[in-house]
Scaffold this motif. Sequence first.
Motif, PDB file in Angstrom:
ATOM      1  N   ARG A 254       0.751  -1.503  -0.406  1.00 12.40           N
ATOM      2  CA  ARG A 254       0.239  -0.226  -0.011  1.00 12.40           C
ATOM      3  C   ARG A 254       0.681   1.535   0.024  1.00 12.40           C
ATOM      4  NH1 ARG A 254      -4.027  -2.463   4.259  1.00 12.40           N
ATOM      5  NH2 ARG A 254      -2.048  -2.598   5.118  1.00 12.40           N
ATOM      6  N   THR A 255       1.688   1.204   0.590  1.00 11.35           N
ATOM      7  CA  THR A 255       3.010   2.618   0.387  1.00 11.35           C
ATOM      8  C   THR A 255       3.625   2.956  -0.794  1.00 11.35           C
ATOM      9  OG1 THR A 255       4.042   1.530   2.286  1.00 11.35           O
ATOM     10  CG2 THR A 255       5.154   2.973   1.161  1.00 11.35           C
ATOM     11  N   GLN A 256       3.353   1.711  -1.791  1.00  5.59           N
ATOM     12  CA  GLN A 256       3.680   2.128  -3.456  1.00  5.59           C
ATOM     13  C   GLN A 256       2.424   2.541  -4.175  1.00  5.59           C
ATOM     14  OE1 GLN A 256       6.959   3.136  -4.575  1.00  5.59           O
ATOM     15  NE2 GLN A 256       5.027   3.532  -6.889  1.00  5.59           N
ATOM     16  N   ASP A 257       1.003   1.819  -3.458  1.00  9.89           N
ATOM     17  CA  ASP A 257       0.015   1.651  -4.263  1.00  9.89           C
ATOM     18  C   ASP A 257      -1.006   3.278  -3.930  1.00  9.89           C
ATOM     19  OD1 ASP A 257       0.470  -0.992  -5.015  1.00  9.89           O
ATOM     20  OD2 ASP A 257      -1.222  -1.654  -3.651  1.00  9.89           O
ATOM     21  N   ALA A 258      -0.889   3.561  -2.777  1.00  7.49           N
ATOM     22  CA  ALA A 258      -0.757   5.039  -2.907  1.00  7.49           C
ATOM     23  C   ALA A 258      -0.164   6.561  -3.321  1.00  7.49           C
ATOM     24  CB  ALA A 258      -0.490   5.712  -1.010  1.00  7.49           C
ATOM     25  N   ARG A 259       1.246   6.510  -3.352  1.00  7.60           N
ATOM     26  CA  ARG A 259       1.955   6.968  -4.456  1.00  7.60           C
ATOM     27  C   ARG A 259       1.441   7.342  -5.797  1.00  7.60           C
ATOM     28  NH1 ARG A 259       6.905   4.969  -1.016  1.00  7.60           N
ATOM     29  NH2 ARG A 259       7.038   6.441   0.463  1.00  7.60           N
ATOM     30  N   LEU A 260       0.903   6.232  -6.421  1.00  4.60           N
ATOM     31  CA  LEU A 260       0.742   5.277  -7.851  1.00  4.60           C
ATOM     32  C   LEU A 260      -0.594   5.873  -7.927  1.00  4.60           C
ATOM     33  CD1 LEU A 260       2.091   2.166  -8.352  1.00  4.60           C
ATOM     34  CD2 LEU A 260       2.929   4.130  -9.825  1.00  4.60           C
ATOM     35  N   LEU A 261      -1.491   6.229  -6.913  1.00  2.94           N
ATOM     36  CA  LEU A 261      -2.816   6.516  -6.742  1.00  2.94           C
ATOM     37  C   LEU A 261      -3.023   7.940  -7.080  1.00  2.94           C
ATOM     38  CD1 LEU A 261      -4.616   3.200  -5.192  1.00  2.94           C
ATOM     39  CD2 LEU A 261      -5.320   4.408  -7.567  1.00  2.94           C
ATOM     40  N   GLU A 262      -1.778   8.331  -6.556  1.00  4.22           N
ATOM     41  CA  GLU A 262      -2.064  10.005  -6.760  1.00  4.22           C
ATOM     42  C   GLU A 262      -1.274  10.009  -7.462  1.00  4.22           C
ATOM     43  OE1 GLU A 262       1.065  11.345  -3.784  1.00  4.22           O
ATOM     44  OE2 GLU A 262      -0.710  11.279  -1.979  1.00  4.22           O
ATOM     45  N   GLN A 263      -1.060   9.604  -8.599  1.00  5.17           N
ATOM     46  CA  GLN A 263      -0.645   9.654  -9.887  1.00  5.17           C
ATOM     47  C   GLN A 263      -1.200   9.847 -10.724  1.00  5.17           C
ATOM     48  OE1 GLN A 263       3.150   7.460 -10.518  1.00  5.17           O
ATOM     49  NE2 GLN A 263       4.567   9.004 -10.562  1.00  5.17           N
ATOM     50  N   TYR A 264      -1.882   8.508 -10.806  1.00  3.72           N
ATOM     51  CA  TYR A 264      -3.840   8.187 -11.167  1.00  3.72           C
ATOM     52  C   TYR A 264      -5.074   8.502 -10.435  1.00  3.72           C
ATOM     53  CZ  TYR A 264       0.448   6.964 -14.265  1.00  3.72           C
ATOM     54  OH  TYR A 264       1.845   6.877 -15.018  1.00  3.72           O
ATOM     55  N   PRO A 265      -4.992   9.475 -10.437  1.00  2.03           N
ATOM     56  CA  PRO A 265      -6.660   9.307  -9.451  1.00  2.03           C
ATOM     57  C   PRO A 265      -7.552   8.563  -9.876  1.00  2.03           C
ATOM     58  CG  PRO A 265      -5.968  11.607 -10.213  1.00  2.03           C
ATOM     59  CD  PRO A 265      -4.102  10.314 -10.035  1.00  2.03           C
ATOM     60  N   GLU A 266      -7.795   8.341 -11.021  1.00  2.00           N
ATOM     61  CA  GLU A 266      -8.478   7.934 -11.881  1.00  2.00           C
ATOM     62  C   GLU A 266      -9.387   6.812 -11.660  1.00  2.00           C
ATOM     63  OE1 GLU A 266      -5.453   8.153 -15.465  1.00  2.00           O
ATOM     64  OE2 GLU A 266      -6.223   8.935 -13.405  1.00  2.00           O
ATOM     65  N   LEU A 267      -8.190   6.129 -11.091  1.00  4.25           N
ATOM     66  CA  LEU A 267      -7.696   4.230 -10.999  1.00  4.25           C
ATOM     67  C   LEU A 267      -8.394   3.998  -9.751  1.00  4.25           C
ATOM     68  CD1 LEU A 267      -4.503   3.463 -12.435  1.00  4.25           C
ATOM     69  CD2 LEU A 267      -6.838   3.579 -14.045  1.00  4.25           C
ATOM     70  N   ALA A 268      -8.665   5.279  -8.515  1.00  5.70           N
ATOM     71  CA  ALA A 268      -8.960   4.907  -7.018  1.00  5.70           C
ATOM     72  C   ALA A 268     -10.283   4.116  -7.434  1.00  5.70           C
ATOM     73  CB  ALA A 268      -8.860   5.611  -6.248  1.00  5.70           C
ATOM     74  N   VAL A 269     -11.041   3.642  -8.317  1.00  9.04           N
ATOM     75  CA  VAL A 269     -12.585   3.080  -8.154  1.00  9.04           C
ATOM     76  C   VAL A 269     -12.544   2.481  -9.076  1.00  9.04           C
ATOM     77  CG1 VAL A 269     -13.053   3.558 -10.552  1.00  9.04           C
ATOM     78  CG2 VAL A 269     -15.330   3.502  -8.865  1.00  9.04           C
ATOM     79  N   HIS A 270     -11.348   1.554  -9.385  1.00  8.72           N
ATOM     80  CA  HIS A 270     -11.048   0.371  -9.340  1.00  8.72           C
ATOM     81  C   HIS A 270     -10.313  -0.705  -8.549  1.00  8.72           C
ATOM     82  CE1 HIS A 270     -12.771   0.891 -14.156  1.00  8.72           C
ATOM     83  NE2 HIS A 270     -11.547   1.592 -14.062  1.00  8.72           N
ATOM     84  N   TYR A 271      -8.915   0.814  -7.668  1.00  6.71           N
ATOM     85  CA  TYR A 271      -8.450  -0.083  -6.740  1.00  6.71           C
ATOM     86  C   TYR A 271      -9.724  -1.039  -5.640  1.00  6.71           C
ATOM     87  CZ  TYR A 271      -4.384  -0.946  -3.330  1.00  6.71           C
ATOM     88  OH  TYR A 271      -3.451  -1.243  -2.709  1.00  6.71           O
TER      89      TYR A 271
END
Length: 157
Positions: A125-142
Amino acid sequence: EGEAGLELADHVFIGQFNFLDATAGMHIGEGVQITNFVSIVTHSSHRSIRLLGRAYTSHTGAMPGYLRAPIEIGAYSFIGPHSVVEAGSRIGKGVVVCAHSRVRGDVPDFAIVAGSPARTVGDVRTQDARLLEQYPELAVHYAAWAGELPRTPKEPR
């Protein structure tokens, strides 16, 4: 081996040169990736063969020391190459099993495990959080499979 005991969810990738023994039951969750040269075994006879010696092949009845237990691998987990998952193991969702690891027992959701025996060395989740900041449109999928979004680690003051 033991195909009748295998429960395979959708969107699973199983690479080349793997051995999956589902004779005692195996559930592989949605989106799991099993790379190459991985062994996932639901039984172990190494104690029985030592106890019985030559009588192992002709023994009738319960096998002393024989271990047989199901395996569960949670959704969107990744099993790295040359790893072994032993009988009775439960790997949570979103787990990364690093290459050359030997998993025995329970692995919590979102853990990164490495070694032989495998130990927790991080949290995806540490890296996932950073990636989701870059790609917020993917939050719903995650959130759809994880149940919630990872929190961004706090910066030190």
